[in-house]
Design a protein around this motif. Sequence first.
Motif, PDB file in Angstrom:
ATOM      1  N   SER A 334     -10.369  20.954 -31.939  1.00 20.40           N
ATOM      2  CA  SER A 334      -9.753  21.534 -33.126  1.00 20.40           C
ATOM      3  C   SER A 334     -10.130  20.723 -34.354  1.00 20.40           C
ATOM      4  O   SER A 334     -10.239  19.484 -34.298  1.00 20.40           O
ATOM      5  CB  SER A 334      -8.220  21.569 -32.959  1.00 20.40           C
ATOM      6  OG  SER A 334      -7.597  21.943 -34.182  1.00 20.40           O
ATOM      7  N   ASP A 335     -10.342  21.440 -35.463  1.00 19.02           N
ATOM      8  CA  ASP A 335     -10.613  20.740 -36.730  1.00 19.02           C
ATOM      9  C   ASP A 335      -9.428  19.873 -37.137  1.00 19.02           C
ATOM     10  O   ASP A 335      -9.590  18.852 -37.824  1.00 19.02           O
ATOM     11  CB  ASP A 335     -10.921  21.758 -37.831  1.00 19.02           C
ATOM     12  CG  ASP A 335     -12.271  22.451 -37.608  1.00 19.02           C
ATOM     13  OD1 ASP A 335     -13.092  21.877 -36.865  1.00 19.02           O
ATOM     14  OD2 ASP A 335     -12.480  23.537 -38.183  1.00 19.02           O
ATOM     15  N   ALA A 336      -8.240  20.277 -36.742  1.00 19.90           N
ATOM     16  CA  ALA A 336      -7.054  19.496 -37.091  1.00 19.90           C
ATOM     17  C   ALA A 336      -7.129  18.103 -36.486  1.00 19.90           C
ATOM     18  O   ALA A 336      -6.729  17.107 -37.106  1.00 19.90           O
ATOM     19  CB  ALA A 336      -5.796  20.209 -36.605  1.00 19.90           C
ATOM     20  N   LEU A 337      -7.669  18.025 -35.252  1.00 22.59           N
ATOM     21  CA  LEU A 337      -7.811  16.714 -34.623  1.00 22.59           C
ATOM     22  C   LEU A 337      -8.796  15.828 -35.377  1.00 22.59           C
ATOM     23  O   LEU A 337      -8.621  14.606 -35.457  1.00 22.59           O
ATOM     24  CB  LEU A 337      -8.246  16.886 -33.164  1.00 22.59           C
ATOM     25  CG  LEU A 337      -7.252  17.617 -32.250  1.00 22.59           C
ATOM     26  CD1 LEU A 337      -7.818  17.714 -30.840  1.00 22.59           C
ATOM     27  CD2 LEU A 337      -5.903  16.882 -32.245  1.00 22.59           C
ATOM     28  N   LYS A 338      -9.841  16.459 -35.922  1.00 19.90           N
ATOM     29  CA  LYS A 338     -10.804  15.679 -36.715  1.00 19.90           C
ATOM     30  C   LYS A 338     -10.140  15.108 -37.962  1.00 19.90           C
ATOM     31  O   LYS A 338     -10.392  13.974 -38.360  1.00 19.90           O
ATOM     32  CB  LYS A 338     -11.986  16.555 -37.096  1.00 19.90           C
ATOM     33  CG  LYS A 338     -12.837  16.997 -35.911  1.00 19.90           C
ATOM     34  CD  LYS A 338     -14.023  17.844 -36.376  1.00 19.90           C
ATOM     35  CE  LYS A 338     -14.875  18.276 -35.183  1.00 19.90           C
ATOM     36  NZ  LYS A 338     -16.026  19.126 -35.613  1.00 19.90           N
ATOM     37  N   HIS A 339      -9.279  15.910 -38.592  1.00 15.94           N
ATOM     38  CA  HIS A 339      -8.573  15.416 -39.781  1.00 15.94           C
ATOM     39  C   HIS A 339      -7.620  14.273 -39.414  1.00 15.94           C
ATOM     40  O   HIS A 339      -7.472  13.305 -40.178  1.00 15.94           O
ATOM     41  CB  HIS A 339      -7.791  16.564 -40.430  1.00 15.94           C
ATOM     42  CG  HIS A 339      -8.663  17.598 -41.069  1.00 15.94           C
ATOM     43  ND1 HIS A 339      -9.601  17.301 -42.040  1.00 15.94           N
ATOM     44  CD2 HIS A 339      -8.747  18.953 -40.873  1.00 15.94           C
ATOM     45  CE1 HIS A 339     -10.224  18.412 -42.428  1.00 15.94           C
ATOM     46  NE2 HIS A 339      -9.728  19.432 -41.723  1.00 15.94           N
ATOM     47  N   ASN A 345      -8.592   6.544 -39.263  1.00 20.56           N
ATOM     48  CA  ASN A 345      -9.639   5.613 -39.727  1.00 20.56           C
ATOM     49  C   ASN A 345      -9.316   5.080 -41.126  1.00 20.56           C
ATOM     50  O   ASN A 345      -9.563   3.914 -41.446  1.00 20.56           O
ATOM     51  CB  ASN A 345     -10.996   6.302 -39.730  1.00 20.56           C
ATOM     52  CG  ASN A 345     -11.489   6.604 -38.329  1.00 20.56           C
ATOM     53  OD1 ASN A 345     -11.075   5.968 -37.350  1.00 20.56           O
ATOM     54  ND2 ASN A 345     -12.363   7.596 -38.210  1.00 20.56           N
ATOM     55  N   ARG A 346      -8.779   5.974 -41.956  1.00 17.28           N
ATOM     56  CA  ARG A 346      -8.383   5.566 -43.307  1.00 17.28           C
ATOM     57  C   ARG A 346      -7.285   4.512 -43.254  1.00 17.28           C
ATOM     58  O   ARG A 346      -7.316   3.511 -43.975  1.00 17.28           O
ATOM     59  CB  ARG A 346      -7.899   6.798 -44.066  1.00 17.28           C
ATOM     60  CG  ARG A 346      -7.211   6.514 -45.394  1.00 17.28           C
ATOM     61  CD  ARG A 346      -8.177   6.017 -46.421  1.00 17.28           C
ATOM     62  NE  ARG A 346      -7.562   5.971 -47.733  1.00 17.28           N
ATOM     63  CZ  ARG A 346      -8.035   5.296 -48.751  1.00 17.28           C
ATOM     64  NH1 ARG A 346      -9.148   4.605 -48.603  1.00 17.28           N
ATOM     65  NH2 ARG A 346      -7.421   5.318 -49.918  1.00 17.28           N
ATOM     66  N   MET A 347      -6.314   4.705 -42.398  1.00 14.42           N
ATOM     67  CA  MET A 347      -5.227   3.740 -42.244  1.00 14.42           C
ATOM     68  C   MET A 347      -5.761   2.395 -41.744  1.00 14.42           C
ATOM     69  O   MET A 347      -5.349   1.333 -42.208  1.00 14.42           O
ATOM     70  CB  MET A 347      -4.179   4.282 -41.283  1.00 14.42           C
ATOM     71  CG  MET A 347      -3.409   5.478 -41.832  1.00 14.42           C
ATOM     72  SD  MET A 347      -2.327   6.225 -40.587  1.00 14.42           S
ATOM     73  CE  MET A 347      -1.183   4.889 -40.313  1.00 14.42           C
TER      74      MET A 347
END
Length: 519
Positions: A334-339, A345-347
């Motif tokens: 799912s694209d949601a998992l990529k987000h 990663n940002r955190m």
Amino acid sequence: MTVPRPLSSIGIASLGAVLALTHTAHIFTHDKPPVAMLIGAGIPLTIALLIIYAGYWTKQQHYPAQYGTQILKWTVLGGIAIGGLIGTITTHQYLAGDIPHDAGYQLATAISGGALAGFVAGTYNTESHRRLTRFKALQETTTTLITASQKETVCEHCVQFIETELNASLTGAWLYNASRNTLEPAAATTDATDTFDTHPTYTPGNSLSWNAFTDGEVQIYNTVHEHPDRYNPDTVIQSEIIIPLGSHGVLNIGSREPGAFDDVDVTTARILASITENVLDRIERETELQEQREELEQQNDRLEEFASIVSHDLRNPLNVANGYLELAKEDCQSDALKHIETAHNRMETLITDMLHLAQAGQAIEETTRIPVGDTAEAAWEMVDTPSSAELTVTPRTTDYTVISDESRLRQLFENLFRNAVEHGGEDVTVTVGVLDTDSKTGFYVADDGPGIPVEDRDRVFESGYTTNENGSGLGLVTVQRIVDAHGWGVTVTRSTNGGARFEIDTDPEHGEQEHDATT
């Protein structure tokens, strides 16, 4: 032997009186033409009267006793020297049987001239000796003052010098309290402490001291009792010098005698006040710097503590979330998992950068001579860079070293390399070299990326500033902290390839000059 000052002046005046009587007798006992009488007796009488006045003048001076004694000795020796010379001539005439009838008056004339010349020479010698002694004393006091670390200590040394060298036993120093807008006593001589029950605190408009402080001008009073603005109408102080110490306070130099201070005293006081003001300026600067350092250290300690807590409290649940994310990715795509992965990663980036920032602000305790080229290459290996990105270390940089904390220097390179990769792309080429300018000493890190616009170059070191949506805005702040901790300077400019060039000046006092550079 030292003669009390009043006796020295009496001795000089008495010599003049004897000579004046002798010349007066010459006028009345000899019948000569007016011109001859003027030259032979009138001029010598005038000289004798000047010697009497010289004795009075000596009494009015506030010399220490030894100086009055020296002037008396010079006066007597001058009279003896010239008198002895004329006496030799008279003796020769006597032996030749041709002694003049007024030989005694001639001898008195010679003694008068010699005594006056001796007085002038003695006064000049005394003044020269006083100035030289004062100069040496000022040198010694200056050496003492510049080692002082407290304002009160400086004032105490200053007051002691005045008491000893100017013979002013009623001397004190007042320091300005900005929070209360008052001049408060800081130091005083023993006599001043014994004479006055308490030392006053001066407020706006209530004293001559406050007037001198606000006007910034030296005030000299030969008779304080005649001034309507004196603080204490019944004060025992007769003469006073009030000298401002810049913005720090005033120095009050007082005496029980009227007109107690001469030009040498005033000049000495002015020089001492100037030296004292400079020392107080230095102490104030050092105090402010120390307070700033302590405040910065406290801020860094709080930042490090905060960063450690955040790192510990966030990493654990973040690791748990990453674990469940991996399980979720096995079950579905799912694209949601990529987000979610991007957010994780940002955190992680924010946590890492926050820890680096906290470490960068810590005080540097030990430094050694570190090779710049080797450190840069080691830092490049620690940075996650694309395989197509390239690091170039110029030949001069290979043997170039700086005095630094090795860990902190490597951290500086890592942050600059990450910044170059983030903004320069996968094919970026980063160059590390030695600064070769007349105004800067140090090294640079340049890239061939898009560069930094001129209008943004002053903002790149601000916390949170970034043009990368995935950046934390803390990388270059960390660089600034590391540079500051070393006492270096950093500026950003344009490389010849159009990219960004960060120049690290390891000797910023040598001078700074913005310029376009080559890589």
